[in-house]
Design an enzyme around this catalytic site. Structure first.
Site, PDB file in Angstrom:
ATOM      1  N   SER A  90       0.862  -1.184   0.000  1.00  0.00           N
ATOM      2  CA  SER A  90       0.000   0.000   0.000  1.00  0.00           C
ATOM      3  C   SER A  90       0.892   1.226   0.000  1.00  0.00           C
ATOM      4  O   SER A  90       1.979   1.199   0.592  1.00  0.00           O
ATOM      5  CB  SER A  90      -0.887   0.016   1.248  1.00  0.00           C
ATOM      6  N   TYR A 104      -1.466  -0.397  10.174  1.00  0.00           N
ATOM      7  CA  TYR A 104      -1.617  -1.005   8.851  1.00  0.00           C
ATOM      8  C   TYR A 104      -0.435  -0.615   7.965  1.00  0.00           C
ATOM      9  O   TYR A 104       0.162  -1.464   7.295  1.00  0.00           O
ATOM     10  CB  TYR A 104      -2.942  -0.549   8.233  1.00  0.00           C
TER      11      TYR A 104
END
Length: 195
Positions: A90, A104
């Site tokens: 990501s 995350y």
């Protein structure tokens, strides 16, 4: 026109990788792996993150990716398969996702480190390991994290003026799995609309 299997599994369970590979091999030798399991937990500050959410995020995003990668590499080395792996990261890995999901982002940064290291470790065996680092994408991960409107909120900050469609991320993954990317390993391809 092809065949597919749908198997419900938890990638953080150490028994899952062997079970998934065994099941997939009924369709033929497994030559590619895409590690795409990922969760964010609820949005918020790191200081307020419950320990259970932290552990579940690490287990799914990082431990699960490592367990699946280990299984793939073991099988490919045993059979001499020139396998291809793509790990989904990501852009949060480099942006940090402050105020939303720093935990995350940390797991995705670890996935990128895994990709680079493992790519170098198995390159001599003809196994390629790369990653795709998507920007905000129209998926259900935002609703699961507690903000289904997040893509619309992020879009104005993206240089291309919109968030990604899942098919755009899939195209990058397929390219890295294909022969056109035969000289690429240990790389992280950012697909973030300019972010």
């Amino acid at each position: 026109g092809g065949e597919a299997l749908a198997i419900e599994a938890d990638v953080a369970d150490p028994a899952t990788p062997a079970r998934l590979f065994d099941a997939a091999e009924v369709l033929g030798p497994v030559t590619a792996l895409v590690n795409n399991a990922g969760i964010t937990g609820t949005l918020g500050r790191l200081a307020d993150l419950p320990l259970e959410t932290l552990r579940r995020t690490i287990d799914t995003n990082l431990t699960g990716t490592i367990l699946m990668a280990q299984e793939a590499v073991r099988r490919w080395e045993d059979t001499g398969t020139r396998g291809r792996m793509v790990n989904i990261s990501s852009v949060a890995a480099t942006l940090g996702a402050p105020g939303e999901y720093v935990h995350y982002a940390a797991t995705k940064a670890a996935v990128e480190a895994l990709t680079i290291g493992l790519g170098k470790e198995v390159a001599a065996r003809g196994i390629r390991v790369n990653a795709v680092s998507p920007g905000t994408t129209m998926t259900e991960i935002h609703a699961a994290g507690g903000n289904p409107d997040r893509p619309a909120e992020v879009a104005p900050r993206v240089p291309l003026g919109r968030v990604a469609e899942p098919e755009e991320i899939a195209a990058a993954v397929l390219w890295l799995l294909g022969d056109e990317a035969s000289y690429i390993t240990g790389a992280v391809l950012r697909v973030g609309g300019g972010v």
